[in-house]
Design an enzyme around this catalytic site. Structure first.
Site, PDB file in Angstrom:
ATOM      1  N   HIS A  18       0.845  -1.199   0.000  1.00 31.14           N
ATOM      2  CA  HIS A  18       0.000   0.000   0.000  1.00 31.14           C
ATOM      3  C   HIS A  18       0.883   1.253   0.000  1.00 31.14           C
ATOM      4  O   HIS A  18       0.658   2.190  -0.779  1.00 31.14           O
ATOM      5  CB  HIS A  18      -0.904   0.026   1.236  1.00 31.14           C
ATOM      6  CG  HIS A  18      -2.188  -0.708   1.071  1.00 31.14           C
ATOM      7  ND1 HIS A  18      -2.258  -2.073   1.002  1.00 31.14           N
ATOM      8  CD2 HIS A  18      -3.472  -0.260   0.969  1.00 31.14           C
ATOM      9  CE1 HIS A  18      -3.526  -2.435   0.878  1.00 31.14           C
ATOM     10  NE2 HIS A  18      -4.280  -1.354   0.847  1.00 31.14           N
ATOM     11  N   HIS A  70       0.305  -3.454   9.215  1.00 31.86           N
ATOM     12  CA  HIS A  70       1.743  -3.336   8.983  1.00 31.86           C
ATOM     13  C   HIS A  70       2.424  -2.678  10.168  1.00 31.86           C
ATOM     14  O   HIS A  70       1.815  -1.875  10.884  1.00 31.86           O
ATOM     15  CB  HIS A  70       2.029  -2.507   7.725  1.00 31.86           C
ATOM     16  CG  HIS A  70       1.777  -3.236   6.449  1.00 31.86           C
ATOM     17  ND1 HIS A  70       2.594  -4.233   5.981  1.00 31.86           N
ATOM     18  CD2 HIS A  70       0.782  -3.107   5.542  1.00 31.86           C
ATOM     19  CE1 HIS A  70       2.114  -4.692   4.838  1.00 31.86           C
ATOM     20  NE2 HIS A  70       1.011  -4.027   4.545  1.00 31.86           N
TER      21      HIS A  70
END
Length: 387
Positions: free
Chosen positions: A156, A203
């Site tokens: 991302h 993350h």
């Protein structure tokens, strides 16, 4: 140095960021009182269940550790900001934003964006499978998404950085705009997407930082060669076979795991779409109609009047409809041909995950989408008076 790496990769740092932004695990006592242990909960905010990623509702009769899957939101503006920002790094955003740029702004810019998007996403996906670094653990982290692939690096963050700064670096030679404003917009966009991956618990800070730095490195190394690559992509007779077979080979050589992961399918989709667009741009150059704005460049963008807005919206929805129909028809045909060839059932999901079926199915479907996006859609616009 190692202590810094350990700190940035810790789940506690992610959990601290979530708490600072008002995202907390649901209280265990009230959670158990509201939801029986036989209920599977993928997310809960203030007593309201959130949908599961596969489309099922929260209550489906499966068992799960409810203490690690429920959450409580105490800062709703930040919740909507980060949950909305994380969608800017999802596939749905790419397959709408990139064609929108092609249909309503400049195919040149779309070509640059697709090329860099494909490169950084392939690098990021392969690194995940090779490094095999797990995502932050829950608890203490609250997970707002359910993903089984590995964490390092954050694709991302990679994609958001690549798209934002590729657009920033490419746009000045095509359109007039205030560069400082564009720089601020690029930094804000990439930062929001990156921080959203911490907020959603998907993350670590190290994943996000590494993803951003990898994209920055790829941009820095490739930027001096963009014009040469453009010329080769549009004019060389070697461009179509290279842009078709190289991505296909990379898909077949994708790292093998001891379990199924959707990352190979996602990567094949990206490379197939990129290959289709590239071949389509080459064909447009041969046909002499590229649908690019007329120079001299940089051009001044016209003000957005109601008529221009309506025309842009009409292009977007008609074009998107054509792409959806292309996807459904191509997937329907390719799936049945592959299942017939390998003697498996059309509804056999486990067979569809085999490499010899999954790769050609995804690649051919999104190759067709890329071709239709770059070659067919604008010609349809011309026929119906939208161009």
């Amino acid at each position: 140095m190692w202590s810094v790496v350990s700190y940035l990769s810790s789940s506690e740092l992610v959990a601290s960021f979530q708490r600072a932004c008002g995202l907390f695990p649901a209280p265990r006592a009230s959670h158990e009182r509201l939801w029986p242990r036989s209920t599977k909960i993928h997310g809960r905010a203030n007593g309201t269940s959130a949908p599961c990623p596969d489309g099922e509702h929260a209550a489906n009769g499966h068992t799960s550790d409810v203490s690690s899957s429920g959450y409580e939101v105490r800062n709703w503006p930040l919740y909507f900001l980060f949950v909305g920002s994380t969608t800017l790094g999802n596939e749905v955003f790419y397959i709408t934003f990139l064609p929108f740029i092609h249909w309503n702004l400049d195919p040149f810019l779309c070509r640059r964006l697709v090329n860099m998007w494909a490169v950084v996403m392939y690098i990021g996906q392969v690194m995940k499978e090779m490094l095999m670094i797990p995502r932050p653990s829950s608890p203490p982290v609250v997970k707002l998404e359910q993903r089984i692939e590995f964490g390092m690096p954050s694709t991302h963050a990679m994609a958001a950085t690549a798209i934002a700064f590729t657009l920033l670096l490419s746009a000045p030679e095509r359109v007039k705009f205030q560069f400082e404003f564009g720089l601020v917009a690029a930094v804000v966009l990439s930062s929001l997407v990156s921080l959203s991956r911490l907020y959603t618990g998907m993350h670590s800070a190290l994943d996000v930082i590494c993803g951003t730095l990898i994209s920055a490195f790829v941009l820095g190394v490739s930027y001096p060669h963009w014009d040469s690559l453009d010329f080769f992509q549009l004019n060389s007779p070697l461009s179509p076979p290279i842009t078709l077979f190289l991505p296909l080979i990379l898909c077949y050589k994708y790292p093998e795991l001891d379990h199924y992961s959707a990352t190979r399918a996602d990567t094949t989709i990206i490379l197939g779409c990129s290959a289709g667009c590239s071949i389509g741009y080459w064909l447009n150059q041969r046909l002499g109609v590229t649908f690019e704005p007329s120079g001299p460049f940089p051009v001044t963008l016209p003000p957005i009047t109601p008529a221009i807005f309506t025309l842009g919206a009409a292009r977007f929805f008609v074009g998107l409809l054509i792409l959806v129909l292309t996807r459904q028809v191509t997937k329907w045909i390719a799936l049945r041909l592959l299942c017939l060839y390998y003697s498996v059932g059309v509804n056999d999901v486990s067979a569809h995950r085999r490499k010899e079926i999954e790769v050609p199915l995804k690649f051919s479907t999104y190759l067709a989408i890329g071709l239709v996006n770059s070659v067919v859609v604008c010609r349809v616009f011309t026929l119906v008076g939208l161009l």
